[in-house]
Design an enzyme around this catalytic site. Structure first.
Site, PDB file in Angstrom:
ATOM      1  N   ASP A 148       2.890 -14.099   1.394  1.00  0.00           N
ATOM      2  CA  ASP A 148       3.461 -13.081   0.523  1.00  0.00           C
ATOM      3  C   ASP A 148       4.922 -13.448   0.270  1.00  0.00           C
ATOM      4  OD1 ASP A 148       3.695 -10.678  -0.888  1.00  0.00           O
ATOM      5  OD2 ASP A 148       4.443  -9.646   0.879  1.00  0.00           O
ATOM      6  N   GLY A 164       2.523  -9.792  -5.551  1.00  0.00           N
ATOM      7  CA  GLY A 164       2.359  -8.812  -6.604  1.00  0.00           C
ATOM      8  C   GLY A 164       3.591  -8.661  -7.462  1.00  0.00           C
TER       9      GLY A 164
END
Length: 1321
Positions: free
Chosen positions: A407, A664
């Site tokens: 991430d 994201g």
């Protein structure tokens, strides 16, 4: 959206809305049932109880046994135990394997139970969290587990949302609610949600809320985090709902005193739980290989038992023929005897799969896991967090990782923005090297003490006013934003939806331009101690297409000024192009004629109220205003990486570990982070969506004429040279279209490769005509393997389209050194990991810190959770816990490699010693009439692997090292051995079997030859004792040769093992035990009788020497001839004029330095007054719960807005930095302007005039050949570029000259054209 307008759309979508939830009516909601199996039904709506554990009280035993007996070794041992229970075929007591198997299963079950108890404890804590639920007519404290769909919940500031709620009303203006999603996606910037206007106006008190009977009709629960479609039915009307009205489970309420919501999804129906995935049983590559080896060993044992049984059958026939009278008492036939003896041999040779190896392997895994938690180098001393292994069975897998999926936010970065540098009027101001002796901002009572940036020269220029452009620079930063200000403890506190925007406003605040307050149509500043109020005439919001934000204000003197900030790529296109003689920095802002502004304002108002194509109309109006800009300056913002991130990624790359970033976040932000952490480099060919399509089509076209597979691969190799370094950047929408069949079919919409980046004109023209069919033609091509090799046409026809799509993506991604997937959902993260595992067959590791990383962590072979400020949900679902990303380097290169080395040596040596000691049973069968009689004493068989040779091999599994930890960190290329399975594979296993077989033959036949006719070894027991001693000493010498890390523990292990053999053998062959049970202890004084004879020592010594010396010689020769391992380095790119001739790219000289959100900001909320608290109070006072006091009493104009401000990371020069930059623009308007000016497109480079040789050129404009940039003028090579510009429009007199702006007349010397010049950076 108006209810009547929504009704038309609702008719088309209502058929998919099957989720009906009524407020304050559990009886209504419980009527809905769903079919489970046949006539068995259950409640459709789940409770809010969550269970992330694998077992419960009733399922633990059967489910755990089912999982354990999926291991082939356990099934094998179970089969042998069943056979041992049959007296006719049993050659060993049944308990000899039953007890160890029970011990092994109990150890593994206890380990799984401890892990699952931790999950149960975590679930219990979450389920018992308190929240306020409407009970009757008042809100009472209850637990999360008591929530059901339809319940009304009251939340206060800093509360965590317990379920997916429909926001009904809040105490904020217009029922806004600010949330922080750090527990979900790791982002600490605030986001806002808003209640429907109908509930905002109607639910003005707790009594009204208690009487609320609305019904929500929406889509079924799904995993789309940012998508929700539904409607609210209340009082005979329907009102639209979208994701902006929903509070997701796991969010935290921020800056909102009180809000009320209705539960729409609860428990496992919530979106975050839908994205968590199931708990998976993880196994390492060695575990999978061991399953296959157990099957192989079993087949070999069956084959050997068959051969020995055939020998027994032949021997029985021969004896029956000669001595028929001996078989009168044996009624069974030779075939029946042989059949029973076959199982006897299988039981006798079952020790070839040693039970002790699996038991000790559990202790090896446990020990290596404990060492990770004891490592002081993995301690975050600042926070006191140690590394921790939550799974004890995956330690050796840490030494075989080939792909790391990470991430971004909170994992690679700290998500804390700081002001680092700026450039004003062509002059760069960096932080002073010498720290100030006293507070340099003491003169400013509004200064923020946390700002570290200080430049004495810049501060002097601001305070003295010697350079007006410097003051204009800071004024721009203080005006062009959507930050909200409030007072807290007599301190001015800024609340921003984007941390980088807050950093810019804070920097302006410290340099004397303090943003004090804002209203619907004004902004109040304190400029160097003087308060000034600017009237806001228009705010032009930013988005991913515009990549800029503008604010049009009227200063106290009446001058109208346009301030704009944005990405350098869009700002440079809108700069005023100046002639050769028009370069100067002294230009004043001109006043704007009232009629000129009113003309534009009228068009702006008309565009704002359009029902169709409103966004396009506003964009066109904005374009009319945002042109002819003049560059003012640049800023550099630093989003600090976590400590050691660049070094860690570089070291992992040297260890042949590929790092993929799955985030994201926005595409530009992720790319900037990639450059900052050295995942991407300037010499890489970055493949974007359009480039991926071009490569796939080019390969498809090159293979259109047929040809063999080798020819195709050679052609591809010519097009993609081996030394070419590539990286792939794509977003979640493109990934969905790439991997789903219906996404790219004609009629389903074209592939929008520009959804996250504005393509240039050339790309748009070239790709627009071929997008629809290009992907499917490309994906139908034969792609296979990491080298994109050809496939068999027949196999291609049989393969499904979905598999070919997956292969196309994975094969191309495998050629890249790095892959960045942006704007991906948690399920898409898990999908990417699963695809790599499926098609590349590599060990994957996922690392993250947020709840949106849980699915990825569970899907990967190894999951690592970072214990940070974003919650512990990722940690609770992970296999290993680290405090920082940089510790991953030591975890893999030291602990992972050591664990892999130890386990491989442990297994290899265990198989060797088992075969060396137990294969003599086969040789002995040839001399015992194939009677399946054991050679060794029963206690030697039972204790050889459990006691006599246990400690040395256990030492290898726990403490063996080939190099030190420091050397492992310095030489990451050593890690490649685990990726290639070099230390333990089928070849190594067969070599260990061969070595053990040779050792057993030497021990058996040399001893047999020494006592063949007569002598002390002539008897059966003496022979068995001599062979046992030879075997034990041979395997002990072998372990001495393979140990490379000698400590006192190694010597102690060897001494205790040999001492245990001597002690136990003396005890089992003693007279008092023989008298106790002669059948159990039949070897009376055999060791004493054998060791009295000198020839026994000679035979044993000969056996050990013959077993050791040849092997030692071969290893020395092999070591001398073996070539040293090459260091795996990042290849140096070879300069190529055109590395990929068919790949047409619009390569930019610089990367855009501004990252934007993919949704509109909320400037509209400011200009409409929605986001601002009005004076005079409002109904929020009625809604506020009197029993809960707010920590901060927020006054008027102190509510936090929502804005997305992007940033751009640029590659650092000379040092590792994560600085990125952001552009800003200011402009002024002239007194007059045309009534209906036509929109101007941004000037192209061909329209621009070259700058004079004596001045630096505008970034992005063409440079004349004679222009040579001096060392102090290379601002384009500055690591942090953020342009800010102002502009002015030409006056009436200037426009009367009728000279085209793009082609100014040479020598023209009009006053208006000599003004407004800004020194470019």
């Amino acid at each position: 959206m108006d209810p009547e307008v929504y009704q038309d759309m609702e008719e088309d979508t209502a058929t998919g809305f099957t989720w009906e939830v009524k407020a304050n009516s559990r009886a209504f909601n419980q009527r809905f049932k769903e079919k489970v199996f046949l006539c068995w039904t259950r409640h459709k709506y789940k409770t809010n109880v969550i269970h992330t554990a694998k077992y419960n009280f009733f399922s633990f035993l059967p489910l755990n046994l089912f999982e354990q007996f999926q291991r082939m070794s356990n099934l094998y041992f179970l089969l042998i135990i069943i056979l041992q229970g049959i007296p006719e075929i049993s050659t060993l007591p049944w308990f000899t394997l039953f007890a160890p198997l029970v011990c092994l299963i109990s150890l593994r079950a206890a380990r799984d139970l401890v892990d699952d108890i931790g999950r149960h404890r975590s679930d219990r804590i979450v389920n018992r969290r308190p929240c306020k639920i409407l009970v009757g007519k008042s809100f009472l404290w209850r637990r999360w587990m008591n929530l059901c769909v339809g319940d009304l919940v009251c939340l206060h500031k800093d509360n965590t949302v317990p379920a997916d709620l429909l926001l009904l009303v809040s105490t904020e203006p217009s029922s806004l609610c600010y949330v922080e999603t750090a527990d979900i996606d790791g982002e600490t910037n605030l986001k806002f949600r808003q209640a429907p206007m109908v509930t905002h106006h109607a639910l003005t008190s707790v009594r009204n809320i208690a009487n609320f009977q609305g019904k929500v009709v929406c889509e079924e629960p799904n995993s789309r985090m940012h998508h929700f479609v539904g409607c609210l039915e209340w009082k005979g009307h329907k009102y639209p709902l979208d994701s902006g009205n929903i509070l997701l489970r796991g969010c935290k309420i921020r800056n909102t005193d009180t809000c009320y919501g209705m539960v729409v999804y609860a428990g496992f129906d919530t979106k975050i739980m839908r994205n968590c995935g199931d708990v998976r049983l993880k196994r390492t590559k060695i575990d999978v290989l061991m399953n296959r080896l157990v099957v192989l060993i079993f087949l070999l044992l069956v084959l050997v038992s068959l051969l020995l049984t055939v020998g027994f059958w032949d021997k029985v026939r021969e004896v029956k023929a000669k001595h028929h009278y001996l078989w009168a008492s044996h009624p069974r036939s030779a075939e029946a005897e042989s059949f029973l003896l076959f199982w006897g041999f299988l039981i006798l040779l079952s020790v070839m799969v040693p039970m002790a190896m699996f038991i000790m392997a559990e202790f090896v895994h446990l020990g290596n896991s404990v060492f990770i938690g004891w490592d002081a180098e993995l301690l975050d001393a600042e926070r006191g967090l140690w590394a921790r292994a939550r799974s004890t069975s995956l330690s050796n897998g840490l030494g075989q990782v080939q792909h790391v999926f990470s991430d971004k936010t909170g994992t690679l970065t700290r998500n804390v923005m700081t002001f680092n540098k700026c450039c004003v009027a062509g002059r760069v101001y960096g932080p002073d090297e010498e720290a100030a002796s006293e507070n340099p901002y003491a003169w400013n009572k509004f200064a923020d003490g946390k700002l570290r940036f200080f430049n004495r020269e810049l501060l002097t220029a601001v305070r003295t006013g010697q350079d007006p452009s410097v003051q204009e620079f800071w004024r721009l930063l203080a005006l062009c934003h959507t930050v909200m200000a409030q007072e807290k403890d007599d301190q001015l506190v800024y609340q921003a939806a984007s941390p980088d925007e807050e950093a810019l406003v804070t920097a302006a605040r410290n340099f004397g331009f303090v943003f004090l307050a804002r209203t619907q149509d004004s902004i109040t500043l304190v400029e160097l101690g003087e308060q000034r109020v600017y009237q806001v005439l228009a705010m032009m919001d930013f988005n991913s297409v515009r990549k800029r934000m503008s604010v049009l204000v009227r200063d106290p003197e009446g001058t109208i000024v346009l301030y704009t900030k944005g990405a350098d790529t869009v700002i440079f296109e809108r700069l005023r192009r100046k002639g050769v003689t028009e370069w100067n920095t002294e230009e004043a802002l001109a006043k704007v004629d009232k009629s000129d502004f009113e003309s534009w304002h009228q068009r702006h108002q008309e565009a704002s109220i359009m029902l169709h194509n409103r966004a396009q109309a506003l964009q066109q109006v904005y374009e009319e205003m945002e042109r002819d800009l003049q560059l003012l300056g640049a800023t550099a913002i630093e989003d600090r990486l976590q400590d050691g991130v660049p070094e860690t990624i570089q070291c992992l790359k040297e260890g042949n570990i590929k790092v993929w970033v799955l985030t994201g976040d926005k595409q530009e932000t992720a790319v900037n982070i990639g450059f900052a952490c050295q995942l991407l480099s300037e010499d890489m060919l970055i493949l974007e969506e359009k480039d991926i399509l071009q490569i796939l089509e080019a390969y498809w076209e090159s293979n259109g004429d047929g040809g063999g597979g080798e020819e195709k691969r050679s052609r591809l190799k010519n097009r993609l040279p081996a030394h070419l370094k590539m990286a792939m950047v794509l977003n979640g929408d493109f990934l969905d279209q790439l991997l789903h069949r219906d996404a790219g079919l004609p009629g389903c919409g074209p592939l929008d490769s520009s959804s996250w980046q504005e393509p240039g004109p050339l790309e748009e023209d070239a790709l627009g005509r071929r997008k629809v069919s290009l992907l499917w033609r490309a994906l139908d091509m034969p792609l296979r393997g990491a080298g994109l090799g050809g496939r068999d046409p027949e196999a291609e026809e049989r393969a499904s389209l979905e598999r070919r799509q997956e292969l196309a993506f994975v094969d191309l991604a495998a050629r890249c050194q790095a892959v960045l997937c942006c704007r991906v959902t948690p399920q898409q993260k898990a999908l990417v990991v699963a695809l790599v595992k499926k098609h590349l067959n590599v060990v994957t590791l996922a690392i993250g810190d947020g709840a949106n990383d849980i699915h990825m962590i569970k899907t990967a072979d190894i999951g690592v959770g970072l214990a940070g400020a974003e919650g512990m949900q990722a940690v609770q679902s992970s296999d290993y816990v680290l405090a920082q990303f940089r510790f991953l380097r030591r975890l893999l290169l030291v602990h992972g490699r050591w664990s892999y080395l130890r386990v491989c040596k442990f297994l290899r040596y265990f198989f060797y010693k088992t075969v060396a000691s137990m294969l003599v049973q086969v040789w002995f069968a040839f001399y015992s009439g194939f009677s399946a009689q054991p050679l060794y004493e029963g206690w030697f068989l039972a204790l050889f692997n459990l006691l006599y040779s246990t400690l040395p091999v256990l030492y290898i599994g726990l403490f063996e090292q080939d190099v030190s930890a420091e050397e492992s960190m310095r030489r990451p290329e050593l890690y490649v051995a685990g990726q290639r399975d070099e230390l333990f594979n089928l070849r190594v296993f067969l070599r260990a079997l061969a070595h053990g077989a040779a050792t057993s033959m030497v021990n058996f036949f040399f001893t047999l030859g020494a006592g063949w006719d007569s002598g002390p070894l002539h008897s059966y027991q003496a022979f068995a004792e001599a062979v046992a001693m030879s075997c034990l000493l041979s395997v002990t010498v072998e372990v001495v040769l393979i140990i490379r890390y000698w400590t006192v523990l190694a010597l102690l292990a060897l001494g205790l093992s040999l001492g245990a053999y001597v002690t136990v053998t003396w005890a089992t062959q003693s007279y008092w035990l023989f008298r106790l049970s002669p059948k159990t202890f039949p070897f009376l004084y055999v060791d004493f009788n054998v060791l009295r004879e000198p020839c026994t020592f000679l035979v044993v010594l000969l056996n050990v020497a013959v077993n050791t010396l040849p092997v030692l010689a071969l290893r020395l020769v092999h070591k001398a001839l073996r070539k040293p391992r090459r260091k795996v380095e990042v290849p140096v790119p070879i300069p190529i004029e055109e590395p990929v001739p068919y790949l047409r790219r619009d390569t930019r000289a610089r990367r855009s330095s501004y990252a934007f959100s993919h949704r509109e900001g909320y400037a509209d909320l400011i200009t409409q007054g929605t986001i601002l608290r009005r004076s005079g109070g409002m109904e929020s006072d009625i809604l506020r719960d009197p029993g809960v006091q707010s920590d901060v009493d927020l006054g008027p104009e102190q509510r936090e807005p929502r804005q997305w401000l992007g940033r751009r990371w640029l590659r650092p020069r000379g040092r590792v930095s994560s600085d990125h930059t952001q552009s800003s623009v200011s402009s002024s308007m002239t007194k007059e302007r045309p009534k209906s000016p036509a929109p101007r497109s941004p000037a192209t480079p061909e329209d621009a005039q070259p700058p004079p040789p004596s001045e630096p050129p505008i970034p992005g404009s063409p440079q004349p050949p004679e222009y040579q940039q001096s060392s102090h003028e290379r601002l384009l090579q500055w690591d942090f570029l953020w342009p800010l510009v102002w502009w002015r429009r030409p006056t009436k007199e200037e426009r009367g000259l009728a000279l085209p702006k793009a082609q100014p007349q040479e020598g023209a010397d009009t006053p208006g054209q000599d003004e407004g010049g800004g020194h470019p950076p």
